[in-house]
Design an enzyme around this catalytic site. Structure first.
Site, PDB file in Angstrom:
ATOM      1  N   HIS A 198       3.773   1.425   0.790  1.00 37.42           N
ATOM      2  CA  HIS A 198       3.119   1.942  -0.328  1.00 37.42           C
ATOM      3  C   HIS A 198       2.422   1.090  -1.141  1.00 37.42           C
ATOM      4  O   HIS A 198       2.808   0.893  -2.294  1.00 37.42           O
ATOM      5  CB  HIS A 198       4.116   2.522  -1.319  1.00 37.42           C
ATOM      6  CG  HIS A 198       3.668   4.008  -1.890  1.00 37.42           C
ATOM      7  ND1 HIS A 198       4.127   5.123  -2.315  1.00 37.42           N
ATOM      8  CD2 HIS A 198       2.131   3.739  -2.938  1.00 37.42           C
ATOM      9  CE1 HIS A 198       3.452   5.745  -2.837  1.00 37.42           C
ATOM     10  NE2 HIS A 198       2.331   4.972  -3.653  1.00 37.42           N
TER      11      HIS A 198
ATOM     12  N   ARG B 214       0.224  10.828  -0.064  1.00 46.50           N
ATOM     13  CA  ARG B 214       1.563  10.806  -0.372  1.00 46.50           C
ATOM     14  C   ARG B 214       2.201  11.438   1.231  1.00 46.50           C
ATOM     15  O   ARG B 214       1.609  12.063   2.087  1.00 46.50           O
ATOM     16  CB  ARG B 214       2.074  11.991  -1.336  1.00 46.50           C
ATOM     17  CG  ARG B 214       1.806  11.722  -2.537  1.00 46.50           C
ATOM     18  CD  ARG B 214       2.872  10.562  -2.907  1.00 46.50           C
ATOM     19  NE  ARG B 214       2.639  10.224  -4.510  1.00 46.50           N
ATOM     20  CZ  ARG B 214       1.913   9.264  -4.899  1.00 46.50           C
ATOM     21  NH1 ARG B 214       1.235   8.354  -3.945  1.00 46.50           N
ATOM     22  NH2 ARG B 214       2.059   8.933  -6.231  1.00 46.50           N
TER      23      ARG B 214
ATOM     24  N   GLU C 239      10.155   7.904   2.278  1.00 42.29           N
ATOM     25  CA  GLU C 239       9.839   6.318   1.831  1.00 42.29           C
ATOM     26  C   GLU C 239      10.905   6.121   0.774  1.00 42.29           C
ATOM     27  O   GLU C 239      11.278   4.858   0.836  1.00 42.29           O
ATOM     28  CB  GLU C 239       8.640   6.259   1.521  1.00 42.29           C
ATOM     29  CG  GLU C 239       8.218   6.676   0.180  1.00 42.29           C
ATOM     30  CD  GLU C 239       6.807   6.287  -0.366  1.00 42.29           C
ATOM     31  OE1 GLU C 239       6.004   6.544   0.615  1.00 42.29           O
ATOM     32  OE2 GLU C 239       6.530   5.825  -1.381  1.00 42.29           O
TER      33      GLU C 239
ATOM     34  N   ASP D  73       0.588   4.326   4.590  1.00 45.59           N
ATOM     35  CA  ASP D  73       0.927   3.514   3.556  1.00 45.59           C
ATOM     36  C   ASP D  73       1.942   4.215   2.794  1.00 45.59           C
ATOM     37  O   ASP D  73       2.538   3.713   1.864  1.00 45.59           O
ATOM     38  CB  ASP D  73      -0.457   3.261   2.575  1.00 45.59           C
ATOM     39  CG  ASP D  73       0.054   2.523   1.385  1.00 45.59           C
ATOM     40  OD1 ASP D  73       0.779   1.393   1.718  1.00 45.59           O
ATOM     41  OD2 ASP D  73      -0.213   2.474   0.241  1.00 45.59           O
TER      42      ASP D  73
HETATM   43  P1  NAI Z   1      -7.964  12.824  -7.496  1.00 46.98           P
HETATM   44  O1  NAI Z   1      -7.138  13.921  -8.402  1.00 46.98           O
HETATM   45  O2  NAI Z   1      -8.982  11.986  -8.316  1.00 46.98           O
HETATM   46  O3  NAI Z   1      -8.565  13.559  -6.341  1.00 46.98           O
HETATM   47  C1  NAI Z   1      -7.859  14.416  -5.346  1.00 46.98           C
HETATM   48  C2  NAI Z   1      -8.648  15.562  -4.942  1.00 46.98           C
HETATM   49  O4  NAI Z   1      -8.102  16.489  -3.940  1.00 46.98           O
HETATM   50  C3  NAI Z   1      -9.565  16.505  -5.814  1.00 46.98           C
HETATM   51  O5  NAI Z   1     -10.884  16.422  -5.549  1.00 46.98           O
HETATM   52  C4  NAI Z   1      -9.017  17.831  -5.338  1.00 46.98           C
HETATM   53  O6  NAI Z   1      -9.863  18.678  -5.589  1.00 46.98           O
HETATM   54  C5  NAI Z   1      -8.617  17.393  -4.058  1.00 46.98           C
HETATM   55  N1  NAI Z   1      -7.687  18.405  -3.700  1.00 46.98           N
HETATM   56  C6  NAI Z   1      -6.598  19.185  -4.260  1.00 46.98           C
HETATM   57  N2  NAI Z   1      -6.018  19.887  -3.535  1.00 46.98           N
HETATM   58  C7  NAI Z   1      -6.626  20.065  -2.164  1.00 46.98           C
HETATM   59  C8  NAI Z   1      -6.246  20.606  -0.913  1.00 46.98           C
HETATM   60  N3  NAI Z   1      -5.373  21.454  -0.771  1.00 46.98           N
HETATM   61  N4  NAI Z   1      -7.017  20.132   0.164  1.00 46.98           N
HETATM   62  C9  NAI Z   1      -8.219  19.342  -0.100  1.00 46.98           C
HETATM   63  N5  NAI Z   1      -8.508  18.742  -1.264  1.00 46.98           N
HETATM   64  C10 NAI Z   1      -7.509  19.117  -2.251  1.00 46.98           C
HETATM   65  O7  NAI Z   1      -6.942  11.770  -6.879  1.00 46.98           O
HETATM   66  P2  NAI Z   1      -7.133  10.339  -6.740  1.00 46.98           P
HETATM   67  O8  NAI Z   1      -6.885   9.407  -7.540  1.00 46.98           O
HETATM   68  O9  NAI Z   1      -8.494  10.257  -5.701  1.00 46.98           O
HETATM   69  O10 NAI Z   1      -5.642  10.045  -5.716  1.00 46.98           O
HETATM   70  C11 NAI Z   1      -5.583  10.798  -4.541  1.00 46.98           C
HETATM   71  C12 NAI Z   1      -4.178  10.803  -4.225  1.00 46.98           C
HETATM   72  O11 NAI Z   1      -3.684   9.369  -3.737  1.00 46.98           O
HETATM   73  C13 NAI Z   1      -2.875  10.968  -5.362  1.00 46.98           C
HETATM   74  O12 NAI Z   1      -2.631  12.405  -5.524  1.00 46.98           O
HETATM   75  C14 NAI Z   1      -1.900  10.056  -4.913  1.00 46.98           C
HETATM   76  O13 NAI Z   1      -1.084  10.930  -4.306  1.00 46.98           O
HETATM   77  C15 NAI Z   1      -2.375   9.192  -3.738  1.00 46.98           C
HETATM   78  N6  NAI Z   1      -2.191   7.598  -4.382  1.00 46.98           N
HETATM   79  C16 NAI Z   1      -1.691   6.556  -3.483  1.00 46.98           C
HETATM   80  C17 NAI Z   1      -1.620   5.497  -4.150  1.00 46.98           C
HETATM   81  C18 NAI Z   1      -1.146   4.597  -3.191  1.00 46.98           C
HETATM   82  O14 NAI Z   1      -0.547   3.196  -3.689  1.00 46.98           O
HETATM   83  N7  NAI Z   1      -1.171   4.626  -1.732  1.00 46.98           N
HETATM   84  C19 NAI Z   1      -2.288   4.978  -5.304  1.00 46.98           C
HETATM   85  C20 NAI Z   1      -2.851   6.135  -6.085  1.00 46.98           C
HETATM   86  C21 NAI Z   1      -2.903   7.545  -5.686  1.00 46.98           C
END
Ligand code: NAI
Length: 350
Positions: free
Chosen positions: A299, A238, A267, A262
């Site tokens: 994005h 994000r 944005e 991205d």
């Molecule tokens: P997820 O929930 O599977 O993984 C997120 C990880 O971040 C978890 O392991 C969590 O413990 C960790 N985390 C939480 N707070 C943290 C911190 N302060 N420091 C380090 N690690 C921390 O989420 P997923 O599916 O892997 O997605 C990650 C992010 O990607 C989403 O939150 C979303 O914002 C973004 N995203 C972007 C997309 C795009 O089109 N560019 C599409 C889908 C998701």
């Protein structure tokens, strides 16, 4: 279709219609596609509907929540994974919020790789050179990724997939997560380290944690100062994970060697829209776009046909679950974030 539940679908694009109309053949909802984003001024479009479907740049704050509640709407289906754009406290007790927790971690991880590869080998610049009959390769020098060190912040669904990809390239993979994944840690590849060590050692840093109060502007001037000179920073998470002004300063000093973005913190005014006949009023974004070693995409990390199909299927599945009285396995709520989730007892959150 009479009797069908009516869904107000905000920020609709042509590709959304295509995939949702296909998925809806098995659900039979009546979907009205609005091009407008869901913000306080547009929330009144949802009057007379049974549900709202929203995306990443829709703003579901207290005002929107109040308007939707006054129309009797009890469900918002986010067609994305992140939910930082929802004021969960404001909606709690009034509107259920469901999301698509996983649709294709591969789509986003592979896009992060695409940004890395393009920046490293300067493919974005080579493309324009060759089209201009300029076949010189001076200035396009890259580096072997094999043997270099990657730092992945956030090893959830997407971060884990990227770790595997980068290990496959022969990179050393360092990881940081508040909740390290035991399986990843026990494998031969990624190694969990403190954030300071990751900053100090990584040649490429990729962000895959959610945006929240703790992670907002985590990549700031202090973090950049702690990184290697010439570091590549990739953000498909994000926009607000990065303090963009600090990034620009790092780029100007040559401390940051490359940035692949991205997402961008402001944005919502620009991404997903065709503004080719307009201009960029945001001076920070405009400055960012002047660097040859910055690659911005709008994005599109999620944007693969597999992901769109899964997003449409899961979103409409979530809505069907709601209207049939199911427990909403993909619900996200203020309470779930703070206390043991009621769904573990087979109940809805409220
Ligand atoms: P997820 O929930 O599977 O993984 C997120 C990880 O971040 C978890 O392991 C969590 O413990 C960790 N985390 C939480 N707070 C943290 C911190 N302060 N420091 C380090 N690690 C921390 O989420 P997923 O599916 O892997 O997605 C990650 C992010 O990607 C989403 O939150 C979303 O914002 C973004 N995203 C972007 C997309 C795009 O089109 N560019 C599409 C889908 C998701």
């Amino acid at each position: 279709m009479s009797g069908a539940k009516k869904i107000a679908f905000f920020d609709a694009k042509k590709y959304d219609r295509e995939y949702f109309d296909a998925a809806n053949k098995t659900h039979g909802f009546s979907i009205k596609y609005f091009e407008d984003r869901l913000v306080p001024d547009t929330a009144m479009l949802a009057r007379g509907y049974d549900a709202v479907c929203a995306f990443v740049n829709d703003r579901i704050n207290a005002s929107v929540s109040e308007t939707l509640s006054s129309y009797g709407i009890k469900i918002i289906a986010l067609r994305c994974a992140g939910y930082n754009n929802v004021d969960l406290k404001a909606v709690y007790g009034n509107i259920n919020v469901v999301r698509v927790p996983e649709y294709s971690p591969y789509a986003v991880a592979e896009h992060a790789l695409a940004l890395m590869m393009a920046l490293n080998r300067k493919t974005h610049r080579a493309y324009y050179r060759v089209r201009d009959n300029n076949f010189s390769i001076s200035g396009l020098l890259g580096f072997d990724m094999r043997g270099k060190t990657a730092g992945i912040i956030g090893t959830g669904r997407i971060g884990r997939v990227l770790a595997g990809i980068l290990e496959g390239l022969g990179m050393e993979v360092l990881a940081y997560d508040l909740h390290p994944d035991k399986d990843l840690a026990s494998g031969a590849g990624a190694k969990y380290v403190a954030l300071e060590e990751l900053y100090a050692r990584a040649d490429i840093i990729s962000l895959h944690c959610p945006l929240n109060k703790d992670t907002e502007h985590m990549i700031n001037a202090g973090a950049i100062a702690a990184m290697k000179k010439g570091v590549m920073i990739i953000n498909t998470g994000r926009g607000k994970l990065i303090d963009t002004k600090a990034l620009i300063s790092g780029l100007k000093q040559g401390k940051v060697g490359y940035a692949g973005l991205d997402v961008y913190e402001e944005e919502s005014e620009y991404f997903f829209e065709d503004l080719s006949s307009s201009f960029i009023a945001d001076d920070v974004l405009a400055r960012l776009m002047t660097f040859p070693n910055v690659l911005i995409t709008s994005h599109q990390g999620f944007f693969t046909s597999e992901a769109l199909r899964n997003i449409a299927d899961t979103t409409l599945g979530n809505l069907s679950e709601f209207f049939s009285g199911g427990i909403l396995k993909n619900e996200i709520c203020y309470r779930c974030e703070k206390e043991p989730c009621l769904k573990k007892q087979g109940k809805r959150c409220f």
